[in-house]
Design an enzyme around this catalytic site. Structure first.
Site, PDB file in Angstrom:
ATOM      1  N   ARG A  36       0.842  -1.205   0.000  1.00 20.82           N
ATOM      2  CA  ARG A  36       0.000   0.000   0.000  1.00 20.82           C
ATOM      3  C   ARG A  36       0.871   1.247   0.000  1.00 20.82           C
ATOM      4  NH1 ARG A  36      -3.951   0.351   4.982  1.00 20.82           N
ATOM      5  NH2 ARG A  36      -1.920   0.239   6.010  1.00 20.82           N
ATOM      6  N   ASP A  37       1.949   1.218   0.798  1.00 19.52           N
ATOM      7  CA  ASP A  37       2.866   2.349   0.915  1.00 19.52           C
ATOM      8  C   ASP A  37       4.023   2.157  -0.068  1.00 19.52           C
ATOM      9  OD1 ASP A  37       5.503   3.522   2.226  1.00 19.52           O
ATOM     10  OD2 ASP A  37       3.827   4.683   3.033  1.00 19.52           O
ATOM     11  N   GLU A  38       4.143   3.055  -1.015  1.00 21.19           N
ATOM     12  CA  GLU A  38       5.148   2.908  -2.067  1.00 21.19           C
ATOM     13  C   GLU A  38       6.565   2.906  -1.505  1.00 21.19           C
ATOM     14  OE1 GLU A  38       6.407   5.169  -6.224  1.00 21.19           O
ATOM     15  OE2 GLU A  38       4.337   5.261  -5.487  1.00 21.19           O
ATOM     16  N   ARG A  40       7.673   1.968   1.521  1.00 16.66           N
ATOM     17  CA  ARG A  40       7.989   0.707   2.196  1.00 16.66           C
ATOM     18  C   ARG A  40       8.144  -0.426   1.194  1.00 16.66           C
ATOM     19  NH1 ARG A  40       3.672   1.075   7.270  1.00 16.66           N
ATOM     20  NH2 ARG A  40       4.690   2.840   8.332  1.00 16.66           N
ATOM     21  N   ASP A  61      -3.143  -1.061  -2.911  1.00 16.55           N
ATOM     22  CA  ASP A  61      -3.947  -0.961  -1.697  1.00 16.55           C
ATOM     23  C   ASP A  61      -5.220  -1.743  -1.963  1.00 16.55           C
ATOM     24  OD1 ASP A  61      -5.575  -0.338   0.440  1.00 16.55           O
ATOM     25  OD2 ASP A  61      -5.380   1.839   0.240  1.00 16.55           O
ATOM     26  N   ILE A  62      -5.374  -2.916  -1.341  1.00 19.14           N
ATOM     27  CA  ILE A  62      -6.514  -3.769  -1.674  1.00 19.14           C
ATOM     28  C   ILE A  62      -7.846  -3.167  -1.230  1.00 19.14           C
ATOM     29  CG2 ILE A  62      -5.076  -5.834  -1.608  1.00 19.14           C
ATOM     30  CD1 ILE A  62      -6.568  -6.613   1.010  1.00 19.14           C
ATOM     31  N   ASN A  88      -2.150 -12.439   0.187  1.00 16.47           N
ATOM     32  CA  ASN A  88      -1.608 -12.442   1.539  1.00 16.47           C
ATOM     33  C   ASN A  88      -2.125 -11.296   2.403  1.00 16.47           C
ATOM     34  OD1 ASN A  88       0.612 -12.980   3.661  1.00 16.47           O
ATOM     35  ND2 ASN A  88       1.056 -10.894   2.987  1.00 16.47           N
ATOM     36  N   TYR A 191     -11.314 -11.956  13.175  1.00 17.17           N
ATOM     37  CA  TYR A 191     -10.265 -12.480  12.289  1.00 17.17           C
ATOM     38  C   TYR A 191     -10.597 -13.896  11.854  1.00 17.17           C
ATOM     39  CZ  TYR A 191      -5.642 -13.819  10.588  1.00 17.17           C
ATOM     40  OH  TYR A 191      -4.601 -14.271   9.812  1.00 17.17           O
TER      41      TYR A 191
END
Length: 273
Positions: A36-38, A40, A61-62, A88, A191
């Site tokens: 999601r974070d480019e 990282r 970002d799903i 994942n 979860y």
């Protein structure tokens, strides 16, 4: 032709280890690490390059449909589709998190089930013949199954379509928001509920691929085991590389394999529902 693989949520943890394993095992393959974070994500790619591996990066970002669409369009344009998808990306609240359960249920379902389904619906149309989908569930789904009421088990066993699973997951969230979920046979784990949803969805998707015009596409899900990640606060008994073993095994099932819509644990099918 080189195979094209992609792992969602793979800048760390099991996803990162799956990218590492695919880079090693796909001879000449193209492996996408997504995040999601480019920043990282690109940092994670550089870490693997220091190991002599060569993954590619794509932002994903799903929870953002436009982000999923961009990924699909780029894969289609650059490679004509996708050969391997490891799903994942997921979240989990810590046991001591003070967030009200109703809110935990809503947020967890939005990522672990709804966003997961959106990725499937967007990327499945560009899967190539012989493609493999490996979706991460959890042994928590087995615990969930053991603990829910018998009438709810019958309803899970009766699912025939994606919409049937969607309705069950929506019901859980609605009941959690009104604090009535346990009265209706559910349990206090958002979860585990979402991961049971992934199992049920996988069963439907795997069976549906049997009627697809593209040959030999398999959709299965995986229990990676209890893995030392941020999600488990480092409390697992497996390393991330060990946790990646079964997801990657399922992603690389050989041509002609007939196992579809099942859950694997330690590289073997487990039939628990």
């Amino acid at each position: 032709m080189a195979k094209v693989a992609l792992v969602t949520g793979s800048n760390k943890g099991i996803g990162f280890a799956c990218v590492r394993a695919l880079c090693k095992q796909l001879n000449g393959g193209i492996v996408y690490l997504t995040s999601r974070d480019e920043g990282r994500g690109k940092t994670a790619v550089e870490e693997l390059k220091k190991e002599g591996l060569n993954p590619s990066f794509h932002q994903l970002d799903i929870n953002d449909q436009e982000s999923i669409n961009r990924l699909r369009d780029d894969l289609q344009k650059e490679h004509g589709g996708l050969d391997i998808l490891i799903q994942n990306a997921a979240i989990a609240f810590k046991n001591k998190d003070p967030t009200p359960f109703a809110e935990q249920a809503t947020i967890t379902m939005a990522t672990n089930f709804t966003a997961h389904l959106n990725v499937c619906r967007t990327l499945f149309p560009i899967l190539k013949p012989g493609a493999r989908v490996s979706s991460l569930s959890s042994f928590g789904a087995v615990i969930f199954w053991d603990k829910i009421r018998e009438d709810l088990k019958k309803r899970f066993n009766a699912v025939k379509t994606e919409d049937d699973v969607i309705k069950l997951m929506a019901e859980f969230v609605e009941l959690a928001q009104s604090h009535k979920h346990k009265d209706k046979g559910w349990i206090d784990s958002a979860y585990w509920a979402t991961k049971m949803g992934v199992c049920a969805l996988t069963k439907i998707q795997g069976e549906a691929m049997l009627a697809d015009s593209r040959d030999d596409i398999l959709v299965n899900c995986v229990d990676p085991g209890y893995v030392q990640t941020e999600m488990t606060s480092g409390g697992g008994n497996k390393t991330t590389d060990e946790g990646a073993k079964t997801p990657v095994y399922v992603a690389l099932l050989p041509p002609g394999t007939k196992t579809h819509g099942k859950m694997f644990s330690d590289c073997k099918v487990i039939n628990f529902w």
